[in-house]
Design an enzyme around this catalytic site. Structure first.
Site, mmCIF file in Angstrom:
data_model
loop_
_atom_site.group_PDB
_atom_site.id
_atom_site.type_symbol
_atom_site.label_atom_id
_atom_site.label_comp_id
_atom_site.label_asym_id
_atom_site.label_seq_id
_atom_site.Cartn_x
_atom_site.Cartn_y
_atom_site.Cartn_z
ATOM 1 N N ARG A 618 0.850 -1.194 0.000
ATOM 2 C CA ARG A 618 0.000 0.000 0.000
ATOM 3 C C ARG A 618 0.887 1.245 0.000
ATOM 4 O O ARG A 618 1.818 1.347 0.800
ATOM 5 C CB ARG A 618 -0.890 0.007 1.243
ATOM 6 C CG ARG A 618 -1.924 1.136 1.222
ATOM 7 C CD ARG A 618 -2.591 1.357 2.585
ATOM 8 N NE ARG A 618 -3.168 0.161 3.162
ATOM 9 C CZ ARG A 618 -4.389 -0.300 2.865
ATOM 10 N NH1 ARG A 618 -5.161 0.329 2.009
ATOM 11 N NH2 ARG A 618 -4.836 -1.406 3.446
ATOM 12 N N LEU A 620 1.300 4.964 0.948
ATOM 13 C CA LEU A 620 0.649 5.763 1.990
ATOM 14 C C LEU A 620 0.414 7.201 1.548
ATOM 15 O O LEU A 620 -0.499 7.862 2.041
ATOM 16 C CB LEU A 620 1.495 5.726 3.266
ATOM 17 C CG LEU A 620 1.722 4.300 3.807
ATOM 18 C CD1 LEU A 620 2.733 4.293 4.928
ATOM 19 C CD2 LEU A 620 0.397 3.684 4.268
ATOM 20 N N GLN A 628 10.166 10.086 -3.121
ATOM 21 C CA GLN A 628 11.170 9.176 -2.577
ATOM 22 C C GLN A 628 11.780 8.331 -3.693
ATOM 23 O O GLN A 628 12.991 8.128 -3.747
ATOM 24 C CB GLN A 628 10.519 8.224 -1.569
ATOM 25 C CG GLN A 628 10.337 8.800 -0.214
ATOM 26 C CD GLN A 628 11.591 8.547 0.605
ATOM 27 O OE1 GLN A 628 12.653 9.085 0.318
ATOM 28 N NE2 GLN A 628 11.481 7.714 1.602
ATOM 29 N N GLU A 695 14.460 3.095 0.054
ATOM 30 C CA GLU A 695 15.697 2.649 -0.580
ATOM 31 C C GLU A 695 15.455 1.905 -1.889
ATOM 32 O O GLU A 695 16.404 1.526 -2.571
ATOM 33 C CB GLU A 695 16.478 1.766 0.404
ATOM 34 C CG GLU A 695 16.960 2.561 1.619
ATOM 35 C CD GLU A 695 17.421 1.706 2.775
ATOM 36 O OE1 GLU A 695 16.733 0.730 3.096
ATOM 37 O OE2 GLU A 695 18.478 2.005 3.360
HETATM 38 MO MO1 MOS Z 1 19.545 3.780 5.901
HETATM 39 S S1 MOS Z 1 21.335 3.317 5.065
HETATM 40 O O1 MOS Z 1 19.207 2.553 7.000
HETATM 41 O O2 MOS Z 1 19.456 5.357 6.415
#
Ligand code: MOS
Length: 728
Positions: A618, A620, A628, A695
């Site tokens: 999902r 958000l 991001q 990430e």
């Molecule tokens: Mo991340 S490298 O866990 O900010």
């Protein structure tokens, strides 16, 4: 609640027009753009602040032989000069954070040898240059590539062993009809976050209070308790706004330890910011890697063997390795799969987590090796990945919670116009440019951390939520506001989200892509508790609706404000990781598509357009999620084309320790980039059914760029970054 069972239907699934997922503008945006959001160094209270300045060592290893602080102490405004001779006694190192000024030993270039404290920053800085330090240096051994044979197997990490092996990858490779055997190298990298590390520290009745830039305040509290030999309940960390972290602020750094020590010694609040140059040596960086990959496949493109061996380096005594091969364990189906990590001890600053530790540089290698395999097979690289999609985790031999790499590849190929790609390298020209397309998969693990949260509805009907969570520029304030808003039926302007203070309930902080899922789930739980309390107070059933600050059932309707009464109403909640992570292999997935042009005369590489298609459970907030993802992709473009710390192996120092020479992409480097999330819910991940996105964007992004460079030029560069000298 805990994650021991898959999540059933939740209120988030049943509220169809809810605010969770909507592209709500950042609730902290106005305070940031008007300069009223206060970062660590900007606090002006309490009064009588003194300023610290770190004096860095100029050798990589050895001992302080002579030390003369008299001249510095005599300079205007100087209050104290701390060195190993007069610094307060401390405790022991914790999670890569060392006591400061603890002895005459030097273990890395840039280590603090003194801390000058003065009435102003300028006075402290001027006096720092008057501290006279003589060294007895030891021989320096700093370069990874000279130490590969000395590298050893590092300690396993809790959830991630250094080595894994399923089947017999070497034997299967030997007999494979089609083989790729390649070595990729990635350079030393650094986080280059916008806000340098900074701390304001002061003491009140035995309690140490730090306003500091920290991603995980509760972890920071525990680390400082060890380093300063204190009870952690006597340490308060406040990190309301953090100007980027990327892993370099997962722990406190010398600014925090030195400010705490200096404040104790001079009995005044002390502010200490690292200079940009000091950030390079006195905090964390990402190790360089050497990665050797062997892929064996049948002639129709099915992997029969995958082996990924990676070497990285760290400071002598450190066990933290760059887990570059970890991603390969779950990436593609194959009966024989081997991953291995080796670590070399070096005389360098501390290597630690940097955005997508492991995957970010591992995918720069494995996803280019896959491109090389596609070339050897004369098979389209999208098709190669589809053909090797996995129905279970090939290393853990457990099911995936969800895995939508193939839909991302197909959707992205369609959107990007992949069918127009000319497979022969150098086949497309545009004036002086030769143009190429590249693809790579994205995959990033999805951890869940313990977290708690608190919510209160006041007599005015406004909900206040609190947790020692952080917003490192990612959007935590906003998505947490959305979660409370939706579950309590309040407009977002009636929700106040307060974060970044260890006086608030323990939370995950921001790291490892676990922040939104962990802190969000804890708040979700607190809001469910609140809903039950409100329903009980109203005498209504679960079927009542929460909307516009009211609960309504049948023809009865009451306001939250009236239920809260003059004293308000509070609720606590929390999340525990439970066992779902052991039963299901959990990753977010995606596919990157890049188009580059390469100048045929100069070798200059320009990104022309880029697309990432992702699935991460999902979503958000559609806007912050897209931001991001794009930010991660740009980070990946930097890793592919520009970013490299240059080591001087004679001195264990990073030569280009500033943002003029450590090249991160700027606006002129980045053309139209788009990121799309396909709909998904993961009922094994957390009660929100979301997965981490912080990430995911960087994972594989650089490999798509590198593969595009190959398609444009026919030059396969296996040493990052891909600078123009390597093209020609
Ligand atoms: Mo991340 S490298 O866990 O900010």
């Amino acid at each position: 609640m805990d994650m021991t069972h898959p999540v059933g239907t939740t209120p988030l699934d049943t509220i169809t027009d809810g605010i969770v997922g909507k592209p709500l503008d950042r609730v902290d945006g106005p305070s940031k753009v008007t300069g009223t959001a206060t970062y660590a160094y900007e606090y002006r209270e309490p009064e009588n602040i003194a300023y610290g300045y770190l004096v860095p060592a100029s050798i990589a290893r050895g001992r302080i032989a002579t030390l003369d602080t008299a001249a510095a102490e005599a300079m205007p405004g100087v209050v104290a000069v701390l060195t190993y001779r007069n610094a307060p006694k401390q405790g022991s190192a914790s999670q890569q954070v060392e006591p400061q000024l603890a002895s005459d030993r030097i273990d890395h270039y840039g280590q603090a040898v003194a801390c000058v404290v003065a009435d102003s920053f300028e006075q402290a800085r001027a006096a720092a240059y008057a501290v006279a330090v003589g060294y007895a240096p030891d021989p320096v051994n700093a370069a990874l590539d000279a130490n590969l044979d000395r590298a050893v197997k590092p300690k396993d990490r809790g959830t991630s062993p250094a080595d894994t092996s399923v089947g017999d990858a070497d034997a299967a490779f030997a007999s494979a009809p089609v083989k790729v055997e390649v070595q990729y190298t990635t350079p030393l990298q650094t986080h280059a976050m916008m806000e340098p590390h900074a701390t304001l520290a002061y003491w009140r009745r035995g309690q140490l209070i730090l306003f500091t830039a920290n991603q995980m305040p509760n972890r920071g509290q525990a680390i400082l308790a060890s380093v300063l030999n204190m009870n952690k309940d006597n340490i308060r960390i406040v990190s309301r706004y953090v100007g980027g972290g990327f892993g370099a602020k997962l722990t406190p750094h010398p600014d925090a330890v030195l400010a705490a020590l200096a404040s104790k010694v001079v009995d005044r609040p002390v502010k200490l910011a690292l200079t940009r140059q000091q950030v390079f040596h006195s905090t964390f960086h990402r190790s360089d890697t050497v990665q050797r990959i062997r892929l064996g496949a049948t002639r129709d493109g099915r992997l029969v063997s995958v082996a990924h061996r990676s070497w990285s380096g760290n400071q002598v005594g450190e066990q933290n390795f760059e887990a570059a091969a970890e991603v390969t364990r779950s990436l593609y189906a194959t009966p024989n799969i081997l991953t291995q990590h080796r670590l070399a001890e070096l005389d360098i600053p501390t290597a630690s987590a940097m955005r997508a530790p492991g995957e970010a540089v591992g995918m720069l290698a494995i996803e280019c090796a896959m491109d090389e395999l596609a070339e050897a097979l004369k098979l389209d690289p999208v098709e190669l990945r589809i053909r090797n999609d996995a129905s279970q985790d090939p290393t853990k031999l457990i099911p995936y919670s969800t895995r939508a790499m193939v839909p991302c590849l197909r959707h992205g190929a369609e959107m990007f116009g992949w069918d127009k790609r000319v497979a022969t390298p150098g086949g497309v020209r545009d004036g002086q440019w030769t143009v190429g397309l590249g693809v790579a998969a994205a995959s990033r693990g999805n951890p869940l951390q313990p977290a708690k949260a608190w919510v209160r509805i006041g007599p005015d009907g406004i909900a206040t939520t609190r947790a020692a969570m952080t917003d490192i520029g990612t959007g935590s304030y906003t998505i947490l506001t959305q979660i409370a808003s939706e579950l309590l039926g309040l407009p977002p302007e009636m929700v106040r989200t307060e974060l970044g203070d260890t006086d608030f309930p323990m939370s995950s902080g921001s790291g490892g892509s676990f922040g939104a899922g962990s802190a969000g789930s804890a708040l979700y739980d607190a809001c469910l508790v609140m809903r039950r309390k409100l329903l009980a107070a109203a005498g209504m059933s679960d079927g009542a609706t929460f909307r516009d600050g009211r609960i309504t059932e049948g023809n009865r309707s009451v306001t939250l404000a009236s239920l809260a009464g003059p004293s308000g109403i509070e609720a606590d909640g929390g999340i525990e990781p439970g066992t779902m992570h052991k039963l299901y292999s959990q990753q977010s997935y995606g596919a990157h598509f890049a188009e580059v042009g390469v100048d045929m005369d100069t070798g200059e590489i320009r990104l022309r357009r880029m697309l990432g298609v992702f699935t991460a459970g999902r979503i958000l907030n559609a806007k912050t999620a897209r931001s991001q993802a794009i930010g991660g992709m740009i980070f990946g473009v930097g890793a592919a084309l520009t970013e490299a710390v240059a080591l001087d192996p004679r001195f264990g120092m990073f030569v280009n320790h500033n943002l003029a020479e450590y090249h991160v992409p700027v606006h002129a480097d980045i053309p139209a980039i788009d990121a799309v999330f396909l709909p998904e819910l993961d009922d094994k991940s957390n009660p929100l059914k979301s997965k981490g996105i912080g990430e995911l964007g960087i994972c594989g992004a650089g490999a798509a760029v590198a593969n595009a460079v190959y398609n444009a030029t026919g030059v396969r560069i296996r040493d990052y970054p891909l600078t123009l000298d390597k093209v020609l």
